[in-house]
Motif scaffolding. Structure first.
Motif, PDB file in Angstrom:
ATOM      1  N   GLY A  46     -18.138   6.524   3.347  1.00  0.00           N
ATOM      2  CA  GLY A  46     -18.919   5.571   2.936  1.00  0.00           C
ATOM      3  C   GLY A  46     -18.296   4.896   1.672  1.00  0.00           C
ATOM      4  N   THR A  47     -17.426   5.489   1.042  1.00  0.00           N
ATOM      5  CA  THR A  47     -16.474   4.972  -0.213  1.00  0.00           C
ATOM      6  C   THR A  47     -14.983   4.840   0.363  1.00  0.00           C
ATOM      7  OG1 THR A  47     -15.916   7.126  -0.897  1.00  0.00           O
ATOM      8  CG2 THR A  47     -17.997   6.088  -1.626  1.00  0.00           C
ATOM      9  N   ASN A  48     -14.242   3.978  -0.755  1.00  0.00           N
ATOM     10  CA  ASN A  48     -13.014   3.742  -0.470  1.00  0.00           C
ATOM     11  C   ASN A  48     -12.197   3.653  -1.782  1.00  0.00           C
ATOM     12  OD1 ASN A  48     -14.734   1.971   1.835  1.00  0.00           O
ATOM     13  ND2 ASN A  48     -12.919   2.523   2.749  1.00  0.00           N
ATOM     14  N   VAL A  49     -10.898   3.910  -1.638  1.00  0.00           N
ATOM     15  CA  VAL A  49      -9.934   3.482  -2.966  1.00  0.00           C
ATOM     16  C   VAL A  49     -10.010   2.146  -2.896  1.00  0.00           C
ATOM     17  CG1 VAL A  49      -7.808   3.889  -3.835  1.00  0.00           C
ATOM     18  CG2 VAL A  49      -8.797   5.804  -2.623  1.00  0.00           C
ATOM     19  N   PRO A  50     -10.570   1.535  -4.057  1.00  0.00           N
ATOM     20  CA  PRO A  50     -10.498  -0.088  -4.038  1.00  0.00           C
ATOM     21  C   PRO A  50      -9.386  -0.574  -4.625  1.00  0.00           C
ATOM     22  CG  PRO A  50     -11.759   1.009  -5.984  1.00  0.00           C
ATOM     23  CD  PRO A  50     -11.322   2.031  -5.305  1.00  0.00           C
ATOM     24  N   ILE A  51      -8.193  -0.237  -4.002  1.00  0.00           N
ATOM     25  CA  ILE A  51      -6.754  -0.865  -4.267  1.00  0.00           C
ATOM     26  C   ILE A  51      -6.108  -1.380  -2.990  1.00  0.00           C
ATOM     27  CG2 ILE A  51      -4.545  -0.345  -5.058  1.00  0.00           C
ATOM     28  CD1 ILE A  51      -5.658   1.877  -6.688  1.00  0.00           C
ATOM     29  N   VAL A  94      -0.858   0.991   4.206  1.00  0.00           N
ATOM     30  CA  VAL A  94      -1.680   0.402   5.148  1.00  0.00           C
ATOM     31  C   VAL A  94      -3.111   0.095   4.725  1.00  0.00           C
ATOM     32  CG1 VAL A  94      -2.866   0.877   7.417  1.00  0.00           C
ATOM     33  CG2 VAL A  94      -0.558   1.875   6.825  1.00  0.00           C
ATOM     34  N   GLU A  95      -3.835  -1.244   4.763  1.00  0.00           N
ATOM     35  CA  GLU A  95      -4.990  -1.444   4.436  1.00  0.00           C
ATOM     36  C   GLU A  95      -6.172  -1.382   5.658  1.00  0.00           C
ATOM     37  OE1 GLU A  95      -3.507  -4.157   0.762  1.00  0.00           O
ATOM     38  OE2 GLU A  95      -4.803  -5.083   2.445  1.00  0.00           O
ATOM     39  N   GLY A  96      -7.121  -0.775   5.406  1.00  0.00           N
ATOM     40  CA  GLY A  96      -8.188  -0.942   6.644  1.00  0.00           C
ATOM     41  C   GLY A  96      -7.983   0.327   7.586  1.00  0.00           C
ATOM     42  N   PRO A  97      -8.735   1.002   8.136  1.00  0.00           N
ATOM     43  CA  PRO A  97      -8.555   1.960   9.302  1.00  0.00           C
ATOM     44  C   PRO A  97      -8.500   1.125  10.413  1.00  0.00           C
ATOM     45  CG  PRO A  97     -10.771   2.051   8.330  1.00  0.00           C
ATOM     46  CD  PRO A  97      -9.925   1.487   7.274  1.00  0.00           C
ATOM     47  N   ALA A  98      -7.736   1.850  11.534  1.00  0.00           N
ATOM     48  CA  ALA A  98      -7.636   1.230  12.851  1.00  0.00           C
ATOM     49  C   ALA A  98      -9.057   0.949  13.428  1.00  0.00           C
ATOM     50  CB  ALA A  98      -6.742   2.147  13.704  1.00  0.00           C
ATOM     51  N   GLY A  99      -9.121  -0.214  13.773  1.00  0.00           N
ATOM     52  CA  GLY A  99     -10.557  -0.596  14.270  1.00  0.00           C
ATOM     53  C   GLY A  99     -11.399  -1.054  13.351  1.00  0.00           C
ATOM     54  N   CYS A 100     -11.010  -1.274  12.065  1.00  0.00           N
ATOM     55  CA  CYS A 100     -12.114  -1.652  11.224  1.00  0.00           C
ATOM     56  C   CYS A 100     -12.518  -2.943  11.421  1.00  0.00           C
ATOM     57  CB  CYS A 100     -11.411  -1.469   9.695  1.00  0.00           C
ATOM     58  SG  CYS A 100     -10.126  -2.806   9.462  1.00  0.00           S
ATOM     59  N   SER A 101     -13.693  -3.162  10.521  1.00  0.00           N
ATOM     60  CA  SER A 101     -14.567  -4.366  10.698  1.00  0.00           C
ATOM     61  C   SER A 101     -15.105  -4.570   9.440  1.00  0.00           C
ATOM     62  CB  SER A 101     -15.544  -4.514  11.835  1.00  0.00           C
ATOM     63  OG  SER A 101     -16.586  -3.335  11.533  1.00  0.00           O
ATOM     64  N   GLY A 102     -15.075  -6.089   9.120  1.00  0.00           N
ATOM     65  CA  GLY A 102     -15.825  -6.306   7.621  1.00  0.00           C
ATOM     66  C   GLY A 102     -15.142  -5.603   6.555  1.00  0.00           C
ATOM     67  N   ASP A 103     -15.910  -5.349   5.531  1.00  0.00           N
ATOM     68  CA  ASP A 103     -15.606  -4.746   4.201  1.00  0.00           C
ATOM     69  C   ASP A 103     -14.609  -3.409   4.538  1.00  0.00           C
ATOM     70  OD1 ASP A 103     -18.103  -5.438   1.865  1.00  0.00           O
ATOM     71  OD2 ASP A 103     -16.650  -6.713   3.025  1.00  0.00           O
ATOM     72  N   GLU A 104     -14.902  -2.860   5.465  1.00  0.00           N
ATOM     73  CA  GLU A 104     -13.859  -1.432   5.722  1.00  0.00           C
ATOM     74  C   GLU A 104     -12.344  -2.007   5.815  1.00  0.00           C
ATOM     75  OE1 GLU A 104     -16.201   1.405   8.753  1.00  0.00           O
ATOM     76  OE2 GLU A 104     -15.029  -0.476   9.771  1.00  0.00           O
ATOM     77  N   CYS A 105     -12.060  -3.137   5.986  1.00  0.00           N
ATOM     78  CA  CYS A 105     -10.612  -3.608   6.309  1.00  0.00           C
ATOM     79  C   CYS A 105     -10.177  -4.012   4.828  1.00  0.00           C
ATOM     80  CB  CYS A 105     -10.751  -4.822   7.171  1.00  0.00           C
ATOM     81  SG  CYS A 105     -11.189  -4.317   8.811  1.00  0.00           S
ATOM     82  N   ALA A 115      -1.166   5.905   3.057  1.00  0.00           N
ATOM     83  CA  ALA A 115       0.214   5.335   3.062  1.00  0.00           C
ATOM     84  C   ALA A 115       0.971   5.874   4.206  1.00  0.00           C
ATOM     85  CB  ALA A 115       0.692   5.704   1.702  1.00  0.00           C
ATOM     86  N   LEU A 116       1.829   5.599   4.719  1.00  0.00           N
ATOM     87  CA  LEU A 116       2.880   6.334   5.866  1.00  0.00           C
ATOM     88  C   LEU A 116       4.211   6.674   5.160  1.00  0.00           C
ATOM     89  CD1 LEU A 116       1.929   4.096   9.169  1.00  0.00           C
ATOM     90  CD2 LEU A 116       1.590   6.600   8.834  1.00  0.00           C
ATOM     91  N   VAL A 117       4.344   7.714   5.254  1.00  0.00           N
ATOM     92  CA  VAL A 117       5.541   8.054   4.397  1.00  0.00           C
ATOM     93  C   VAL A 117       6.476   8.693   5.408  1.00  0.00           C
ATOM     94  CG1 VAL A 117       6.342   9.466   2.625  1.00  0.00           C
ATOM     95  CG2 VAL A 117       4.190   8.550   2.391  1.00  0.00           C
ATOM     96  N   THR A 118       7.722   8.305   5.392  1.00  0.00           N
ATOM     97  CA  THR A 118       8.714   9.128   6.400  1.00  0.00           C
ATOM     98  C   THR A 118       9.389  10.283   5.495  1.00  0.00           C
ATOM     99  OG1 THR A 118       8.879   7.168   7.673  1.00  0.00           O
ATOM    100  CG2 THR A 118      10.773   8.775   7.849  1.00  0.00           C
ATOM    101  N   VAL A 119       9.257  11.226   5.697  1.00  0.00           N
ATOM    102  CA  VAL A 119      10.034  12.314   4.800  1.00  0.00           C
ATOM    103  C   VAL A 119      11.082  12.987   5.729  1.00  0.00           C
ATOM    104  CG1 VAL A 119       9.506  14.707   3.591  1.00  0.00           C
ATOM    105  CG2 VAL A 119       7.732  12.934   3.937  1.00  0.00           C
TER     106      VAL A 119
END
Lengths: 562, 217
Positions: free
Chosen positions: A461-466, A497-508, A514-518
């Protein structure tokens, strides 16, 4: 005719219908309940990840390290929040920051930054990075511990309490040697004869039991890599072709440190073998050296001021006779930690600059990973962290030295800790001819480019607010089984990437991952990852595969969740 | 927002009738659109037209400290009620009871702003200044035109010399619009506006309740 009673009934029905549809107060309350701050950091075009590593292990040094910046952009440094950087002390060994966007590094106008790192118990050291482009850069300082308690490849140490001082005069001679091991063949010997008076920097004689520490470095990449960078160049910034090196220190039982001496009176006490009566002897292995006179540099710590003296080599051993003037060089009333660092130099053909058009390119098609490259030449060894492939580089880019530095002639090989760089050699002759060399970078077939999904272990229910770019975020990684330094993921290989896949409302609304190519990691092997944002770090060990999850659970990250 | 003086509308109403036959009344009322004044005329027997104007405003400001992060924020808000209406009353029972329909020009809205006035200590080594944090400002408003239906009592045009007037009805004001803008580090907080608008979109109806005193001229 419609009766009045029917009209009123109709109107009430209409009113109830409209009123009943009315306002969804629950929806409104829910909408306002979750309002919290969302922040966006200003993009920083040029970022730097600073790592202070233990030279023996190439792992970040834990605990406080004092930091001082200099160079053309030292006054333009910003933290990851784009405020002026106020860093003078670093904890945890890793820190990310940036250069003000008003500075635009380029080939014609590079941005130079030098960092000096100091920490009690370590020899201070500094490193310079010359930035010729925007994007992410690596700045690595390696600190050598002065109190080596375990042998490492390329160095060997010894401690003893063989000497003693009575009434301030050495009554039992100090004789200390290192012994060869399977890892290190070089040896060194120090002999301080009876009759010598050892003095602190304030002129107080040492008394009682004397403790002596002696460390020798051999002329191999492993040994040379541990010698602090400042001891590897002369006062003009030219690399010293090092034949061998050693440092030692003498203390008494009260903790007083010897930083000068008075020689024994002539004829009254035993003469120091090999040296004059007013000298004490230091012997250092300088393998593969022909007999003759050689230069040696006595280095004053902690500010690395050098004094050049002459030593003689016979049968692969350099004999140095240290005079009171040599050591008294350090007795200037300033506090001294008492370490006498000696670097023996090859005395060969004259050094010269590389041709200005000579470049080295590490060719790794379709790759953005930064490499750690080691340059190994005749008595010369340098490591460069965060080298970009597919870019023409000069020797100054790979060593941190001035483009005008003179290098000893001979063959230089280029390697990386993982062995991707193959058959990379440069023959330097004086005068130097222009060469543009391209070296292939070929990882083994089981090395893959892994996709790492980096997130924060926020409570449900929490997120990093950035939102937006997080320019100061950096990710380093090193193979758990490797002795090499950590590599830095290029900022171009990080996608927010902002918002998880399939998000709605404030989740987005919030940063999700972060997607990182190593690139260039061994599938199935463990790698140590370190996430860095300013002074906040998180470490995880991950087993590499095509897709890997990294979840930061350090309190400095989780505390940001809301 | 462009305001249409209700006197212009009143003038147009008068222009459609002969002065010698015009029955006119005025009223002063308090309503959910704010205090206002009304001019009414008889269009045909049993049907009146009323033009009303309403206006009220208020403001508030306060400094609020968030205990969770010890940041003090200065809030300011201005609220506006009011509008202009053109309503038609039908008296079906030849008494004071009337059915009413018409349209409002809706001026209800609010503006607000908030900005930190203290530093925010992020960690032992990092503190953000109030300027760095930024500010938020916003606006809440309705679409301008709102149709209205209602009932009421009182006839200021053909009733008693002095009469009591009462109206009760619903104006369809449409979904309100919440606009949020930000400056500085907290600027993206404005992204919440979309979620808030979705949460309040059902607030399309505005109750109209008016009580007043009318005088037949």
């Amino acid at each position: 005719m419609i009766r009045k009673k029917n009209w009123i009934s109709f109107l009430i029905a209409v009113a109830v219908t409209f009123g009943g549809q009315g306002c969804d107060f629950n929806a409104a309350e829910d909408a306002f309940d979750d309002i919290g701050y969302i922040i966006e950091l200003e993009p920083i075009n040029t970022t730097v990840t600073l790592q202070v590593l233990d030279a023996s292990t190439l792992r970040p040094i834990s605990g406080d390290v004092n930091i001082a910046f200099s160079g053309t952009v030292a006054s333009s440094l910003v933290d990851v929040y784009s405020d002026n950087l106020q860093l003078t002390r670093l904890s945890g060994g890793v820190f990310s920051f940036g250069v003000a966007n008003s500075v635009v590094p380029s080939d014609s106008s590079p941005a130079s930054l030098t960092v000096m790192a100091t920490r009690e118990g370590y020899f201070s050291s500094e490193t310079t990075v010359s930035m010729k482009r925007t994007g992410s850069h690596s700045l690595v300082v390696t600190l050598l511990g002065a109190d080596l308690t375990k042998d490492t490849a390329g160095s060997q140490n010894s401690k003893n309490t063989s000497g003693s001082s009575s009434g301030g005069v050495v009554s039992q001679p100090v004789v200390i040697s290192t012994a060869p091991t399977s890892q290190t063949q070089a040896t060194a010997t120090v002999e301080i004869p009876t009759g010598t008076v050892l003095l602190t920097s304030t002129g107080t004689p040492l008394t009682g039991q004397l403790s002596t520490e002696l460390t020798v470095f051999e002329n191999t990449p492993e040994g040379l890599s541990e010698i602090p960078a400042a001891a590897r160049v002369d006062d003009n910034g030219n690399p010293i072709s090092i034949a061998g090196a050693a440092f030692f220190r003498v203390t008494d039982s009260a903790g007083n440190v010897a930083s000068s001496f008075v020689p024994p009176p002539p004829g009254k006490f035993g003469k120091n073998p090999g040296c004059g009566v007013e000298e004490f002897q230091v012997l250092i292995d300088v393998a593969d050296s022909a007999d003759g006179d050689y230069s040696a540099y006595i280095v004053r710590l902690p500010d690395w001021v050098q004094l050049e003296i002459t030593g003689q080599v016979a049968n692969g051993v350099m004999e140095l006779c240290v005079t009171p003037d040599n050591w008294a060089f350090f007795q200037d009333g300033q506090p001294s930690d008492g370490y006498l660092f000696i670097v023996a130099a090859f005395f060969g053909p004259a050094n010269c600059e590389l041709d200005a058009a000579t470049t080295f390119t590490f060719s790794w098609p379709n790759n953005q990973t930064q490499l750690n490259i080691a340059v190994n030449g005749p008595g010369v060894y340098y490591e460069s962290f965060g080298v970009n492939p597919n870019v023409a580089l000069g020797m100054s880019d790979l060593t941190g030295l001035s483009p005008a530095s003179s290098f000893p002639p001979g063959t230089y090989t280029f390697t990386d800790p993982q062995g991707f760089v193959q058959n990379a050699e440069y023959v330097h002759s004086c005068p130097s001819a222009s060469q543009q060399l391209v070296f292939p970078v070929v990882p083994p077939v089981n090395f893959i480019d892994a996709s790492v999904t980096a997130s924060v272990a926020c409570p449900a229910g929490t997120n990093v607010p950035i939102v937006g770019e997080i320019s100061g975020f950096a990710l380093t990684y090193q193979r758990a089984s490797s002795s090499g330094a950590p590599q830095l993921v290029n900022s171009d290989d990080v996608t927010i990437v902002e918002g998880p896949a399939g998000c709605s409302g404030d989740e987005c609304l919030f940063w999700d991952h972060a997607l990182v190519t190593v690139r260039g990691v061994a599938s199935g092997e463990n790698y140590l990852f370190t996430a860095v944002l300013g002074e906040d770090t998180d470490e995880q060990t991950l087993r590499m595969g095509a897709n890997v999850n990294y979840t930061a659970d350090d309190a400095s990250y989780v505390d940001q969740c809301q | 927002m462009k305001k249409i003086p209700f006197l212009i509308i009143a003038t147009l109403l008068f222009a459609g009738t002969s002065y010698s036959q015009t029955r006119v009344g005025i009223a002063f009322q308090a309503s959910t659109f704010g205090p206002g004044a009304t001019v009414g005329v008889q269009i045909v027997p049993g049907v009146n037209a009323r033009v009303s104007g309403y206006m009220a405003s208020g403001s508030t400001s306060d400094d609020v400290t968030d205990d969770s992060n010890d940041v003090t924020v200065a809030f300011d808000a201005d609220i506006t009620l009011g509008g202009v209406s053109l309503l038609f009353d039908w008296f079906p029972f030849k008494n004071a009871f009337h059915l009413t329909g018409g349209v409002f020009y809706n001026n209800i809205g609010a503006e607000f702003s908030g900005a930190p006035i203290s530093e925010y200590k992020y960690s032992d080594s990092k503190t953000f200044s109030a300027d760095k944090l930024g500010s938020l400002s916003g606006e809440f408003k309705y679409p301008s035109i709102a149709p209205y239906v209602g009932i009421g009592t009182g006839n200021i045009v053909t009733g008693g010399r002095v009469s009591f007037v009462f109206d009760l009805g619903i104006a369809y004001v449409g979904s309100p619009e919440f606009i949020l803008e930000g400056q500085g580090m907290i600027a993206p907080t404005a992204r919440h506006a979309a979620t808030i608008n979705k949460g309040i979109e059902s607030f399309k109806y505005y109750p109209f309740l008016s009580l007043g005193i009318g005088v037949r001229l």
